[in-house]
Design a protein around this motif. Structure first.
Motif, PDB file in Angstrom:
ATOM      1  N   ASN A 109       0.807  -1.219   0.000  1.00  0.00           N
ATOM      2  CA  ASN A 109       0.000   0.000   0.000  1.00  0.00           C
ATOM      3  C   ASN A 109       0.844   1.274   0.000  1.00  0.00           C
ATOM      4  O   ASN A 109       0.331   2.344  -0.306  1.00  0.00           O
ATOM      5  CB  ASN A 109      -0.945  -0.013   1.203  1.00  0.00           C
ATOM      6  CG  ASN A 109      -2.053  -1.024   1.019  1.00  0.00           C
ATOM      7  OD1 ASN A 109      -2.898  -0.857   0.145  1.00  0.00           O
ATOM      8  ND2 ASN A 109      -2.034  -2.098   1.787  1.00  0.00           N
ATOM      9  N   ALA A 110       2.117   1.150   0.359  1.00  0.00           N
ATOM     10  CA  ALA A 110       2.986   2.336   0.370  1.00  0.00           C
ATOM     11  C   ALA A 110       3.115   2.910  -1.036  1.00  0.00           C
ATOM     12  O   ALA A 110       3.230   4.118  -1.218  1.00  0.00           O
ATOM     13  CB  ALA A 110       4.353   1.980   0.928  1.00  0.00           C
ATOM     14  N   LEU A 112       0.784   3.011  -3.316  1.00  0.00           N
ATOM     15  CA  LEU A 112      -0.429   3.785  -3.577  1.00  0.00           C
ATOM     16  C   LEU A 112      -0.406   5.099  -2.794  1.00  0.00           C
ATOM     17  O   LEU A 112      -0.610   6.183  -3.348  1.00  0.00           O
ATOM     18  CB  LEU A 112      -1.642   2.934  -3.165  1.00  0.00           C
ATOM     19  CG  LEU A 112      -3.018   3.535  -3.310  1.00  0.00           C
ATOM     20  CD1 LEU A 112      -3.327   3.797  -4.778  1.00  0.00           C
ATOM     21  CD2 LEU A 112      -4.070   2.578  -2.725  1.00  0.00           C
ATOM     22  N   VAL A 113      -0.110   4.997  -1.501  1.00  0.00           N
ATOM     23  CA  VAL A 113      -0.113   6.187  -0.646  1.00  0.00           C
ATOM     24  C   VAL A 113       1.022   7.144  -1.042  1.00  0.00           C
ATOM     25  O   VAL A 113       0.885   8.362  -0.909  1.00  0.00           O
ATOM     26  CB  VAL A 113      -0.008   5.762   0.850  1.00  0.00           C
ATOM     27  CG1 VAL A 113       0.150   6.971   1.756  1.00  0.00           C
ATOM     28  CG2 VAL A 113      -1.243   4.980   1.255  1.00  0.00           C
ATOM     29  N   GLY A 114       2.099   6.581  -1.574  1.00  0.00           N
ATOM     30  CA  GLY A 114       3.233   7.402  -1.996  1.00  0.00           C
ATOM     31  C   GLY A 114       2.862   8.398  -3.085  1.00  0.00           C
ATOM     32  O   GLY A 114       3.560   9.394  -3.284  1.00  0.00           O
ATOM     33  N   LEU A 116       0.196  10.249  -3.005  1.00  0.00           N
ATOM     34  CA  LEU A 116      -0.515  11.388  -2.409  1.00  0.00           C
ATOM     35  C   LEU A 116       0.475  12.529  -2.148  1.00  0.00           C
ATOM     36  O   LEU A 116       1.666  12.291  -1.975  1.00  0.00           O
ATOM     37  CB  LEU A 116      -1.170  10.963  -1.088  1.00  0.00           C
ATOM     38  CG  LEU A 116      -2.252   9.886  -1.181  1.00  0.00           C
ATOM     39  CD1 LEU A 116      -2.679   9.430   0.211  1.00  0.00           C
ATOM     40  CD2 LEU A 116      -3.467  10.403  -1.947  1.00  0.00           C
ATOM     41  N   PRO A 117      -0.018  13.779  -2.088  1.00  0.00           N
ATOM     42  CA  PRO A 117       0.903  14.892  -1.843  1.00  0.00           C
ATOM     43  C   PRO A 117       1.524  14.829  -0.445  1.00  0.00           C
ATOM     44  O   PRO A 117       0.896  14.347   0.493  1.00  0.00           O
ATOM     45  CB  PRO A 117       0.011  16.136  -1.976  1.00  0.00           C
ATOM     46  CG  PRO A 117      -1.382  15.635  -1.813  1.00  0.00           C
ATOM     47  CD  PRO A 117      -1.400  14.238  -2.303  1.00  0.00           C
ATOM     48  N   LYS A 118       2.741  15.274  -0.330  1.00  0.00           N
ATOM     49  CA  LYS A 118       3.479  15.358   0.934  1.00  0.00           C
ATOM     50  C   LYS A 118       3.472  14.044   1.714  1.00  0.00           C
ATOM     51  O   LYS A 118       3.415  14.044   2.949  1.00  0.00           O
ATOM     52  CB  LYS A 118       2.907  16.478   1.818  1.00  0.00           C
ATOM     53  CG  LYS A 118       3.263  17.863   1.315  1.00  0.00           C
ATOM     54  CD  LYS A 118       2.850  18.936   2.278  1.00  0.00           C
ATOM     55  CE  LYS A 118       3.839  19.107   3.396  1.00  0.00           C
ATOM     56  NZ  LYS A 118       3.536  20.211   4.286  1.00  0.00           N
ATOM     57  N   SER A 119       3.543  12.921   0.997  1.00  0.00           N
ATOM     58  CA  SER A 119       3.471  11.642   1.698  1.00  0.00           C
ATOM     59  C   SER A 119       4.872  11.154   2.063  1.00  0.00           C
ATOM     60  O   SER A 119       5.023  10.145   2.678  1.00  0.00           O
ATOM     61  CB  SER A 119       2.756  10.609   0.852  1.00  0.00           C
ATOM     62  OG  SER A 119       3.485  10.385  -0.321  1.00  0.00           O
TER      63      SER A 119
ATOM     64  N   HIS B 309       3.256   7.761   3.920  1.00  0.00           N
ATOM     65  CA  HIS B 309       3.946   6.696   3.196  1.00  0.00           C
ATOM     66  C   HIS B 309       4.499   5.629   4.145  1.00  0.00           C
ATOM     67  O   HIS B 309       4.618   4.455   3.791  1.00  0.00           O
ATOM     68  CB  HIS B 309       5.089   7.333   2.388  1.00  0.00           C
ATOM     69  CG  HIS B 309       5.930   6.351   1.648  1.00  0.00           C
ATOM     70  ND1 HIS B 309       7.069   5.787   2.190  1.00  0.00           N
ATOM     71  CD2 HIS B 309       5.782   5.818   0.418  1.00  0.00           C
ATOM     72  CE1 HIS B 309       7.592   4.939   1.313  1.00  0.00           C
ATOM     73  NE2 HIS B 309       6.828   4.953   0.230  1.00  0.00           N
ATOM     74  N   PRO B 312       1.080   3.339   5.642  1.00  0.00           N
ATOM     75  CA  PRO B 312       0.124   3.442   4.536  1.00  0.00           C
ATOM     76  C   PRO B 312      -1.254   2.861   4.833  1.00  0.00           C
ATOM     77  O   PRO B 312      -2.262   3.458   4.479  1.00  0.00           O
ATOM     78  CB  PRO B 312       0.807   2.670   3.401  1.00  0.00           C
ATOM     79  CG  PRO B 312       1.844   1.832   4.036  1.00  0.00           C
ATOM     80  CD  PRO B 312       2.253   2.521   5.302  1.00  0.00           C
TER      81      PRO B 312
END
Lengths: 119, 406
Positions: A109-110, A112-114, A116-119, B309, B312
């Motif tokens: 999932n990192a 996918l979340v990566g 997103l802005p400022k992730s 990140h 997550p």
């Protein structure tokens, strides 16, 4: 190490890797040894694929469908007992989660979340 | 001095963050139906959340364990799973109620289509939660929620019969199912579990240690107790304004009219502003609590202090909670009705999270010298007994009174 009550102090505890990353729970314990011999704690099992075995018997088939049947390396990870560094309020491991195959869900999932802005 | 200032700021945030849609709905209805007769339920509920929150904060500071870590460890997988599913559902219903409440307040302020306001509310909350750090979120909503103190001023301004108010604070009993239903509701509204999950996980987020035990006591005792004064003020104002003319505050906007009655347009605006930030803050706490419970139960990495990140699944979990709440509210379900069910089901499930926390808080293996003393254990078990009674009574009373409608 002193005597330790495994159900009280180890089972269901949080696993934390050498970098301090939370990477699963002690969902089950695996022993080895022949019948009649003293059992030896062999590994910690972590992953939802172990959960159905701990459910009340009538719910186990349902549990398999929801949580997985227990495929080693995928929904169950074997953590050799020799890789346990310390038991305090967490079970601390000697190595990185990735080396044992733990925390795969977070890694998937990192990606996918990566995005997103400022992730 | 700096430490005292920090403690004071934390307490102010706790006061503003104490009231949520549960109190706004149940306390206003209790005042409208029974005037001051249910006032005593507020201190019962507030002392309960003080006992519960203090224990969870202490357990977090001493052993580094948040609530659902304790639930999983002490209750095992099976009871833990039941507790998890119940908590997630209750969190979702509560979150939907808070988001719906925020949209209703915005509609009163701006007269725009409620469906659009629901979308805007969810988007604004997601943006704030995503970009603002943990402490900032707590304070934005906590400080602005303090606008609800207008109810305390209004309660004094309306010159209630203080003798009657004092008598209302003494426990009494009326042989009526409706009275018992609102008794459960007012206690339950003060004892909402998501606040405790959030409080305990927040202690881990802010890296509390033994040195923060006094901060924990100050937040729990002063923050919640002073927040309870707001709860009492809501009942007093409602008892003064709605009880006499038999007004049923079935609509969230009616609650704001109590402040308007005392201070006109300024009172109304302060009440609406306070309500907006109180329910907005509660929505954030609910979404986080859902993600905390799930991550802690499964052992995932979690925390707002981590970059998205790096945690997550936790990030996706709270985003998903907001998305699901949005879908629930957009179906057009009444937020007031959702609130009533959320509070009642919370009460039913409360012993499941309270018991493991009590068991750990009194266990010297984990807590050493900071385990519950005689008073802590006495209060802990007393409240467990109270919670069991309230929990068992909640569903039958809801059925008998058709959720407080007769």
């Amino acid at each position: 190490m002193d005597r330790i009550d495994l159900v009280y102090r180890v089972l269901d505890e949080q696993l934390v890797d050498v970098d301090g990353r939370r990477c699963g729970r002690v969902d089950d314990l695996e022993f080895e040894g022949d019948i009649g011999d003293p059992p030896r704690l062999h590994a910690i099992l972590s992953g939802s694929g172990t959960w159905h075995r701990r459910l009340p018997r009538p719910l186990r088939a349902f549990g398999e469908r929801i949580f997985g049947v227990g495929v080693s390396g995928r929904d169950v990870i074997h953590v050799p007992w020799t890789q346990v560094d310390d038991i305090s309020s967490v079970v601390r491991l000697k190595v990185k989660a990735r080396e044992l195959g733990l925390g795969q869900g977070d890694e998937r999932n990192a990606m996918l979340v990566g995005k997103l802005p400022k992730s | 001095m700096k430490k005292i200032f920090q403690v004071a700021l934390g307490i102010i945030a706790a006061i503003g963050g104490f009231v949520d849609i549960g109190e706004l709905v149940f306390n206003t209805q209790a005042g409208a139906d029974f005037r001051y007769q249910l006032l005593w339920a507020v201190p019962v509920g507030v002392l309960g959340i003080i006992v519960f929150a203090e224990m969870t904060g202490r357990v977090a500071a001493v052993s580094g364990r948040p609530v659902f870590d304790v639930v999983r460890m002490r209750m095992g997988l099976n009871v833990g799973l039941v507790t998890l599913v119940a908590s997630l559902l209750i969190n979702l219903i509560t979150l939907a109620a808070e988001v719906g409440g925020a949209a209703l307040v915005l509609q009163l302020l701006f007269d725009v289509n409620v469906s659009t306001l629901i979308l805007l509310s969810v988007m604004a909350l997601v943006v704030i939660v995503y970009f603002v750090p943990f402490g900032g979120i707590e304070r934005i909503f906590g400080y602005l929620g303090c606008a609800l103190l207008v109810y305390v001023a209004a309660a004094v301004h309306l010159k209630p019969d203080w003798h009657q108010v004092g008598r209302g604070l003494v426990p009494s009993w009326h042989p009526s199912a409706l009275y018992a239903y609102f008794l459960v509701g007012v206690i339950g509204a003060a004892l909402v579990p998501y606040e405790v999950y959030f409080y305990s996980s927040g202690a881990i987020e802010e890296r509390w240690t033994l040195r923060d035990l006094n901060l924990n006591r100050a937040n729990a005792f002063l923050g919640f107790a002073l927040g309870g004064i707001l709860s009492i003020a809501l009942i007093v104002v409602s008892g003064e304004v709605f009880f006499g003319p038999h007004i049923q505050p079935g609509y969230l906007g009616t609650t704001a009219l109590g402040a308007q009655h005392a201070y006109g347009e300024v009172g109304l605006l302060l009440a609406l502003l306070g309500m907006l930030f109180a329910v907005g803050g509660a929505a954030v706490e609910c979404a986080f609590s859902g993600a905390y419970t799930l991550a802690q139960f499964a052992g995932w990495e979690w925390g707002k202090y981590r970059r998205p990140h790096d945690a997550p699944r936790f990030t996706l979990a709270w985003l998903t909670f907001f998305a699901l709440a949005f879908v629930v509210v957009e179906t057009g379900v009444d937020p007031v009705l959702l609130t009533e069910y959320a509070v009642i089901f919370s009460v039913v499930a409360l012993p499941l999270t309270y018991l493991p926390v009590l068991l750990i808080a009194r266990d010297r293996t984990f807590m050493g010298d900071h385990a519950n003393g005689l008073v802590g254990n006495g209060l802990g078990w007393l409240y467990f007994a109270i919670l069991l009674v309230v929990s068992l009574a909640a569903i039958p009373l809801t059925l008998i009174t058709a959720a407080g409608s007769h």
